[in-house]
Design a protein around this motif. Sequence first.
Motif, PDB file in Angstrom:
ATOM      1  N   VAL A  42     -67.846 -47.287 -50.035  1.00  0.00           N
ATOM      2  CA  VAL A  42     -67.964 -46.807 -51.411  1.00  0.00           C
ATOM      3  C   VAL A  42     -69.225 -47.371 -52.057  1.00  0.00           C
ATOM      4  O   VAL A  42     -69.957 -46.655 -52.749  1.00  0.00           O
ATOM      5  CB  VAL A  42     -66.714 -47.170 -52.225  1.00  0.00           C
ATOM      6  N   GLY A  43     -69.505 -48.661 -51.832  1.00  0.00           N
ATOM      7  CA  GLY A  43     -70.735 -49.234 -52.357  1.00  0.00           C
ATOM      8  C   GLY A  43     -71.969 -48.557 -51.771  1.00  0.00           C
ATOM      9  O   GLY A  43     -72.937 -48.268 -52.482  1.00  0.00           O
ATOM     10  N   GLY A  44     -71.928 -48.278 -50.462  1.00  0.00           N
ATOM     11  CA  GLY A  44     -73.033 -47.576 -49.832  1.00  0.00           C
ATOM     12  C   GLY A  44     -73.168 -46.156 -50.338  1.00  0.00           C
ATOM     13  O   GLY A  44     -74.286 -45.635 -50.472  1.00  0.00           O
ATOM     14  N   ALA A  45     -72.027 -45.507 -50.647  1.00  0.00           N
ATOM     15  CA  ALA A  45     -72.065 -44.151 -51.181  1.00  0.00           C
ATOM     16  C   ALA A  45     -72.791 -44.114 -52.519  1.00  0.00           C
ATOM     17  O   ALA A  45     -73.521 -43.160 -52.811  1.00  0.00           O
ATOM     18  CB  ALA A  45     -70.641 -43.612 -51.333  1.00  0.00           C
ATOM     19  N   ALA A  46     -72.587 -45.145 -53.337  1.00  0.00           N
ATOM     20  CA  ALA A  46     -73.288 -45.207 -54.628  1.00  0.00           C
ATOM     21  C   ALA A  46     -74.798 -45.212 -54.411  1.00  0.00           C
ATOM     22  O   ALA A  46     -75.554 -44.541 -55.133  1.00  0.00           O
ATOM     23  CB  ALA A  46     -72.853 -46.446 -55.406  1.00  0.00           C
ATOM     24  N   ALA A 111     -58.392 -41.278 -42.913  1.00  0.00           N
ATOM     25  CA  ALA A 111     -57.964 -40.973 -44.283  1.00  0.00           C
ATOM     26  C   ALA A 111     -58.725 -41.845 -45.278  1.00  0.00           C
ATOM     27  O   ALA A 111     -59.064 -41.401 -46.388  1.00  0.00           O
ATOM     28  CB  ALA A 111     -56.456 -41.195 -44.429  1.00  0.00           C
ATOM     29  N   GLN A 112     -59.021 -43.079 -44.894  1.00  0.00           N
ATOM     30  CA  GLN A 112     -59.812 -43.949 -45.759  1.00  0.00           C
ATOM     31  C   GLN A 112     -61.248 -43.445 -45.895  1.00  0.00           C
ATOM     32  O   GLN A 112     -61.885 -43.611 -46.935  1.00  0.00           O
ATOM     33  CB  GLN A 112     -59.810 -45.381 -45.213  1.00  0.00           C
ATOM     34  N   ALA A 113     -61.772 -42.818 -44.821  1.00  0.00           N
ATOM     35  CA  ALA A 113     -63.106 -42.213 -44.905  1.00  0.00           C
ATOM     36  C   ALA A 113     -63.110 -41.076 -45.918  1.00  0.00           C
ATOM     37  O   ALA A 113     -64.073 -40.903 -46.684  1.00  0.00           O
ATOM     38  CB  ALA A 113     -63.541 -41.698 -43.529  1.00  0.00           C
ATOM     39  N   LEU A 114     -62.043 -40.287 -45.934  1.00  0.00           N
ATOM     40  CA  LEU A 114     -61.930 -39.217 -46.917  1.00  0.00           C
ATOM     41  C   LEU A 114     -61.873 -39.787 -48.328  1.00  0.00           C
ATOM     42  O   LEU A 114     -62.472 -39.231 -49.261  1.00  0.00           O
ATOM     43  CB  LEU A 114     -60.675 -38.384 -46.631  1.00  0.00           C
ATOM     44  N   LEU A 115     -61.200 -40.916 -48.488  1.00  0.00           N
ATOM     45  CA  LEU A 115     -61.133 -41.546 -49.807  1.00  0.00           C
ATOM     46  C   LEU A 115     -62.495 -42.042 -50.259  1.00  0.00           C
ATOM     47  O   LEU A 115     -62.802 -42.010 -51.454  1.00  0.00           O
ATOM     48  CB  LEU A 115     -60.136 -42.711 -49.781  1.00  0.00           C
ATOM     49  N   VAL A 116     -63.321 -42.492 -49.324  1.00  0.00           N
ATOM     50  CA  VAL A 116     -64.689 -42.887 -49.694  1.00  0.00           C
ATOM     51  C   VAL A 116     -65.400 -41.700 -50.335  1.00  0.00           C
ATOM     52  O   VAL A 116     -66.067 -41.837 -51.364  1.00  0.00           O
ATOM     53  CB  VAL A 116     -65.466 -43.381 -48.454  1.00  0.00           C
ATOM     54  N   ALA A 117     -65.244 -40.510 -49.731  1.00  0.00           N
ATOM     55  CA  ALA A 117     -65.885 -39.316 -50.280  1.00  0.00           C
ATOM     56  C   ALA A 117     -65.313 -38.963 -51.652  1.00  0.00           C
ATOM     57  O   ALA A 117     -66.056 -38.581 -52.564  1.00  0.00           O
ATOM     58  CB  ALA A 117     -65.716 -38.144 -49.312  1.00  0.00           C
ATOM     59  N   LEU A 118     -64.009 -39.091 -51.806  1.00  0.00           N
ATOM     60  CA  LEU A 118     -63.402 -38.770 -53.099  1.00  0.00           C
ATOM     61  C   LEU A 118     -63.890 -39.716 -54.189  1.00  0.00           C
ATOM     62  O   LEU A 118     -64.177 -39.292 -55.316  1.00  0.00           O
ATOM     63  CB  LEU A 118     -61.875 -38.840 -52.983  1.00  0.00           C
ATOM     64  N   PHE A 119     -64.007 -41.000 -53.849  1.00  0.00           N
ATOM     65  CA  PHE A 119     -64.467 -41.964 -54.844  1.00  0.00           C
ATOM     66  C   PHE A 119     -65.973 -41.882 -55.072  1.00  0.00           C
ATOM     67  O   PHE A 119     -66.491 -42.556 -55.967  1.00  0.00           O
ATOM     68  CB  PHE A 119     -64.048 -43.377 -54.445  1.00  0.00           C
ATOM     69  N   ALA A 120     -66.665 -41.069 -54.280  1.00  0.00           N
ATOM     70  CA  ALA A 120     -68.082 -40.826 -54.528  1.00  0.00           C
ATOM     71  C   ALA A 120     -68.293 -39.738 -55.576  1.00  0.00           C
ATOM     72  O   ALA A 120     -69.423 -39.555 -56.047  1.00  0.00           O
ATOM     73  CB  ALA A 120     -68.787 -40.436 -53.229  1.00  0.00           C
ATOM     74  N   VAL A 209     -62.594 -38.770 -62.216  1.00  0.00           N
ATOM     75  CA  VAL A 209     -61.839 -38.897 -60.964  1.00  0.00           C
ATOM     76  C   VAL A 209     -61.652 -40.364 -60.593  1.00  0.00           C
ATOM     77  O   VAL A 209     -60.599 -40.758 -60.086  1.00  0.00           O
ATOM     78  CB  VAL A 209     -62.565 -38.144 -59.831  1.00  0.00           C
ATOM     79  N   GLY A 210     -62.682 -41.188 -60.862  1.00  0.00           N
ATOM     80  CA  GLY A 210     -62.611 -42.592 -60.469  1.00  0.00           C
ATOM     81  C   GLY A 210     -61.439 -43.341 -61.072  1.00  0.00           C
ATOM     82  O   GLY A 210     -60.561 -43.820 -60.338  1.00  0.00           O
ATOM     83  N   PRO A 211     -61.381 -43.482 -62.409  1.00  0.00           N
ATOM     84  CA  PRO A 211     -60.268 -44.241 -62.994  1.00  0.00           C
ATOM     85  C   PRO A 211     -58.913 -43.579 -62.787  1.00  0.00           C
ATOM     86  O   PRO A 211     -57.906 -44.274 -62.602  1.00  0.00           O
ATOM     87  CB  PRO A 211     -60.632 -44.319 -64.478  1.00  0.00           C
ATOM     88  N   VAL A 212     -58.862 -42.241 -62.804  1.00  0.00           N
ATOM     89  CA  VAL A 212     -57.578 -41.557 -62.620  1.00  0.00           C
ATOM     90  C   VAL A 212     -57.064 -41.760 -61.196  1.00  0.00           C
ATOM     91  O   VAL A 212     -55.905 -42.145 -60.978  1.00  0.00           O
ATOM     92  CB  VAL A 212     -57.703 -40.051 -62.942  1.00  0.00           C
ATOM     93  N   LEU A 213     -57.927 -41.506 -60.211  1.00  0.00           N
ATOM     94  CA  LEU A 213     -57.513 -41.648 -58.818  1.00  0.00           C
ATOM     95  C   LEU A 213     -57.188 -43.096 -58.474  1.00  0.00           C
ATOM     96  O   LEU A 213     -56.197 -43.374 -57.779  1.00  0.00           O
ATOM     97  CB  LEU A 213     -58.622 -41.123 -57.904  1.00  0.00           C
ATOM     98  N   MET A 214     -57.998 -44.028 -58.971  1.00  0.00           N
ATOM     99  CA  MET A 214     -57.739 -45.433 -58.687  1.00  0.00           C
ATOM    100  C   MET A 214     -56.402 -45.877 -59.272  1.00  0.00           C
ATOM    101  O   MET A 214     -55.638 -46.601 -58.630  1.00  0.00           O
ATOM    102  CB  MET A 214     -58.889 -46.295 -59.220  1.00  0.00           C
ATOM    103  N   TYR A 215     -56.109 -45.439 -60.499  1.00  0.00           N
ATOM    104  CA  TYR A 215     -54.830 -45.803 -61.093  1.00  0.00           C
ATOM    105  C   TYR A 215     -53.667 -45.270 -60.267  1.00  0.00           C
ATOM    106  O   TYR A 215     -52.698 -45.993 -59.990  1.00  0.00           O
ATOM    107  CB  TYR A 215     -54.725 -45.285 -62.527  1.00  0.00           C
ATOM    108  N   LEU A 216     -53.749 -44.007 -59.871  1.00  0.00           N
ATOM    109  CA  LEU A 216     -52.658 -43.395 -59.111  1.00  0.00           C
ATOM    110  C   LEU A 216     -52.451 -44.116 -57.778  1.00  0.00           C
ATOM    111  O   LEU A 216     -51.313 -44.379 -57.383  1.00  0.00           O
ATOM    112  CB  LEU A 216     -52.944 -41.913 -58.878  1.00  0.00           C
ATOM    113  N   PHE A 217     -53.543 -44.440 -57.092  1.00  0.00           N
ATOM    114  CA  PHE A 217     -53.405 -45.118 -55.802  1.00  0.00           C
ATOM    115  C   PHE A 217     -52.896 -46.542 -55.974  1.00  0.00           C
ATOM    116  O   PHE A 217     -52.033 -46.988 -55.213  1.00  0.00           O
ATOM    117  CB  PHE A 217     -54.745 -45.113 -55.062  1.00  0.00           C
ATOM    118  N   LEU A 218     -53.420 -47.252 -56.961  1.00  0.00           N
ATOM    119  CA  LEU A 218     -52.975 -48.632 -57.168  1.00  0.00           C
ATOM    120  C   LEU A 218     -51.521 -48.697 -57.613  1.00  0.00           C
ATOM    121  O   LEU A 218     -50.740 -49.512 -57.127  1.00  0.00           O
ATOM    122  CB  LEU A 218     -53.861 -49.320 -58.200  1.00  0.00           C
TER     123      LEU A 218
END
Length: 268
Positions: A42-46, A111-120, A209-218
């Motif tokens: 995710v950091g690299g995606a930024a 699946a975690q790779a897909l999440l990297v893309a979503l959080f990008a 998407v960032g705060p919403v998705l992060m909240y739902l996953f956490l």
Amino acid sequence: MSPLWTLLLVWALAAIAMTGAWRWQKARDNAGIVDVVWACGVGGAAIVVALLGDGAMLPRILLAVLGGLWGLRLAGHLWKRVGSEDEDGRYAYLRKHWHGDQRKFFLFFQAQALLVALFALPFLAVASNPVSSLGLLAAIAVWLISVGGEAVADRQLADFRADPANRGKTCREGLWRYSRHPNYFFEWLHWLTYVVLAAGSPLWWLALVGPVLMYLFLRYVSGIPYTEQQALRSRGDDYREYQRTTPMLFPWFPRSESARSEPEGPSA
């Protein structure tokens, strides 16, 4: 490069990295590496999105610096645990539940790779922002508070865990007195940085998407539910007492002694 192609590139790079991480865990029986590689991804995606974006230069520079430093700090913190401790209890439970089936672990890592893309997606909103003057100081302030708070929470927990006298006990020190998961709270808060940076962007809505998705996953998927299940397995009644007295995610004052026997109200 268009936002779609940029996102596909991020996904492809994350998939390659996660394949390497899967092979690492296969050789060492330690799936905790997935968290380290996810943070790096995710950091690299930024950084990648900032380089390939066509928005104003200043928001893109801040995206690369803030996103990259966030990922580097989190990955470094996680690696200290993965490289020096046994496999995290959550992943050890999955290994036992899946009977060590590496096909399931491979799908889990991808699946975690897909999440990297979503959080990008929030990064795409920032990198497309033609405005360079809206909310930059506010974004930096949010980042400093959130990343600083998460670092403090991580350090407090690490210091607590390092004391052999605390084995089997629950950390209630510092920020952990006011939230059962202060590290998760500040992680969620961090994603508001990109909402602020995206102000004025034609793709501003992607930043949400960032705060919403992060909240739902956490809150409901891979964060709090798994962490608390493992805590109950390892600490039992001590953690149940902690659940009764301490807010789950958003920090607040702990419940008083007289309220401990009352049913726990809704918390987030």
